[in-house]
Design a protein around this motif. Structure first.
Motif, PDB file in Angstrom:
ATOM      1  N   UNK A   9       0.837  -1.206   0.000  1.00 20.45           N
ATOM      2  CA  UNK A   9       0.000   0.000   0.000  1.00 20.45           C
ATOM      3  C   UNK A   9       0.872   1.255   0.000  1.00 20.45           C
ATOM      4  N   UNK A  10       1.960   1.231   0.769  1.00 20.76           N
ATOM      5  CA  UNK A  10       2.849   2.389   0.815  1.00 20.76           C
ATOM      6  C   UNK A  10       3.562   2.591  -0.527  1.00 20.76           C
ATOM      7  N   UNK A  11       3.933   1.505  -1.177  1.00 25.02           N
ATOM      8  CA  UNK A  11       4.539   1.613  -2.508  1.00 25.02           C
ATOM      9  C   UNK A  11       3.519   2.215  -3.471  1.00 25.02           C
ATOM     10  N   UNK A  12       2.303   1.702  -3.451  1.00 21.82           N
ATOM     11  CA  UNK A  12       1.272   2.210  -4.358  1.00 21.82           C
ATOM     12  C   UNK A  12       0.969   3.682  -4.079  1.00 21.82           C
ATOM     13  N   UNK A  13       0.894   4.028  -2.821  1.00 19.58           N
ATOM     14  CA  UNK A  13       0.675   5.434  -2.443  1.00 19.58           C
ATOM     15  C   UNK A  13       1.803   6.302  -2.992  1.00 19.58           C
ATOM     16  N   UNK A  14       3.041   5.810  -2.923  1.00 19.67           N
ATOM     17  CA  UNK A  14       4.191   6.538  -3.467  1.00 19.67           C
ATOM     18  C   UNK A  14       4.087   6.727  -4.970  1.00 19.67           C
ATOM     19  N   UNK A  15       3.591   5.704  -5.663  1.00 16.73           N
ATOM     20  CA  UNK A  15       3.395   5.794  -7.111  1.00 16.73           C
ATOM     21  C   UNK A  15       2.404   6.923  -7.414  1.00 16.73           C
ATOM     22  N   UNK A  16       1.297   6.932  -6.698  1.00 16.42           N
ATOM     23  CA  UNK A  16       0.271   7.952  -6.946  1.00 16.42           C
ATOM     24  C   UNK A  16       0.765   9.345  -6.553  1.00 16.42           C
ATOM     25  N   UNK A  17       1.500   9.445  -5.442  1.00 10.32           N
ATOM     26  CA  UNK A  17       2.017  10.744  -5.008  1.00 10.32           C
ATOM     27  C   UNK A  17       3.046  11.302  -5.994  1.00 10.32           C
ATOM     28  N   UNK A  18       3.670  10.411  -6.774  1.00 15.20           N
ATOM     29  CA  UNK A  18       4.616  10.852  -7.802  1.00 15.20           C
ATOM     30  C   UNK A  18       3.878  11.362  -9.047  1.00 15.20           C
ATOM     31  N   UNK A  19       2.550  11.290  -9.037  1.00 17.58           N
ATOM     32  CA  UNK A  19       1.763  11.770 -10.165  1.00 17.58           C
ATOM     33  C   UNK A  19       1.598  10.747 -11.267  1.00 17.58           C
ATOM     34  N   UNK A  20       1.923   9.512 -10.982  1.00 13.55           N
ATOM     35  CA  UNK A  20       1.861   8.450 -11.991  1.00 13.55           C
ATOM     36  C   UNK A  20       0.460   7.855 -12.014  1.00 13.55           C
ATOM     37  N   UNK A  31       4.512  -8.447  -6.614  1.00 12.06           N
ATOM     38  CA  UNK A  31       3.764  -7.307  -7.148  1.00 12.06           C
ATOM     39  C   UNK A  31       2.252  -7.499  -7.065  1.00 12.06           C
ATOM     40  N   UNK A  32       1.801  -8.612  -6.525  1.00 17.34           N
ATOM     41  CA  UNK A  32       0.383  -8.982  -6.575  1.00 17.34           C
ATOM     42  C   UNK A  32      -0.519  -7.901  -5.997  1.00 17.34           C
ATOM     43  N   UNK A  33      -0.205  -7.361  -4.829  1.00 19.47           N
ATOM     44  CA  UNK A  33      -1.075  -6.345  -4.227  1.00 19.47           C
ATOM     45  C   UNK A  33      -1.007  -5.028  -4.993  1.00 19.47           C
ATOM     46  N   UNK A  34       0.166  -4.688  -5.509  1.00 17.93           N
ATOM     47  CA  UNK A  34       0.290  -3.464  -6.309  1.00 17.93           C
ATOM     48  C   UNK A  34      -0.596  -3.551  -7.547  1.00 17.93           C
ATOM     49  N   UNK A  35      -0.586  -4.699  -8.191  1.00 21.28           N
ATOM     50  CA  UNK A  35      -1.400  -4.882  -9.385  1.00 21.28           C
ATOM     51  C   UNK A  35      -2.889  -4.862  -9.052  1.00 21.28           C
ATOM     52  N   UNK A  36      -3.254  -5.464  -7.920  1.00 18.79           N
ATOM     53  CA  UNK A  36      -4.667  -5.434  -7.514  1.00 18.79           C
ATOM     54  C   UNK A  36      -5.120  -4.003  -7.238  1.00 18.79           C
TER      55      UNK A  36
END
Length: 171
Positions: A9-20, A31-36
Motif C-alpha cells: 500500500x505504501x509503494x502504491x501510495x508513493x506511485x500515486x504521489x509521484x503523479x503516476x 507485485x500482486x497487491x500493487x497490481x490489484x
C-alpha cells in the motif's frame, strides 16, 4: 514469508504521489497487491503485458503522449526487457522509471531466483542505469518520486529495486 500488504500500500501510495497514473507490468508474486490496487483504482491505467519488452514500448508511447508512467517488473523480467531498453529507451532518450522486484538477493529461499539476484546489479551498472534500493517502507514514497524525477530529467531509464525487506515486511 508472504508479501506485505501494508508495505505494498505504501509503494502504491508513493506511485500515486509521484503523479503516476499509468503502469505497465507483468504479474509477479511480490507485485500482486500493487497490481490489484492499480486494477481497482479508477484513476489508474494498468496495462498487463505478456513479455516485459512489450512494457518498454508501451511505456515509451505513454511518455510521448505526455502521460507519467512507470514499469513494474521482476529482475528476471528486466533481463527480458533489455533489448527494448537499449534499442528504444537508451537510443532515443526515453525516460523509464522501473520498479524492479529484486528477487534472488540475500535471504532468497528459492534457487530459481538466485542467479537473477546476483546479476541484476552488475547488469544495471554495465548499462549505465542509475539505481537505488527500496528497503524502508517509510522512505519508499520519496524514493519513487526521486526515481521518477531522475528518469525525466536524465531522459533515461532509472531503476528502484524493491527489496525483500520492503516487500516481505522484514524491516
Amino acid at each position: 514469508m508472504t508479501v506485505s500488504r501494508e508495505n505494498s500500500k505504501l509503494v502504491y501510495q508513493g506511485i500515486k504521489e509521484a503523479g503516476i497514473r499509468f503502469i505497465t507490468a507483468l504479474p509477479e508474486t511480490w507485485l500482486v497487491y500493487l497490481l490489484q490496487m492499480a486494477e481497482d483504482d479508477p484513476e489508474m491505467t494498468l496495462i498487463e503485458v505478456a513479455r516485459e519488452e512489450e512494457a518498454v514500448g508501451i511505456a515509451a508511447g505513454a511518455y510521448f503522449a505526455g502521460t507519467p508512467n512507470l514499469m513494474l517488473l521482476q529482475n528476471h523480467g528486466f533481463f527480458g526487457a533489455i533489448n527494448g531498453i537499449v534499442s528504444l529507451a537508451l537510443l532515443y532518450s526515453v525516460p523509464l522509471c522501473m520498479l524492479i522486484a529484486h528477487r534472488g538477493h540475500m535471504g532468497e529461499p528459492y534457487p530459481w531466483h538466485t542467479r537473477g539476484g546476483i546479476l541484476t546489479e552488475p547488469i544495471l551498472r554495465s548499462m549505465g542505469i542509475p539505481f537505488d534500493y527500496a528497503r524502508d517502507p517509510r522512505q519508499v514514497g520519496r524514493q519513487i518520486r526521486e526515481a521518477h524525477t531522475l528518469s525525466l530529467s536524465s531522459l533515461s531509464p532509472v531503476a528502484l529495486l524493491l527489496t525483500r525487506d520492503l516487500m516481505e515486511g522484514s524491516v
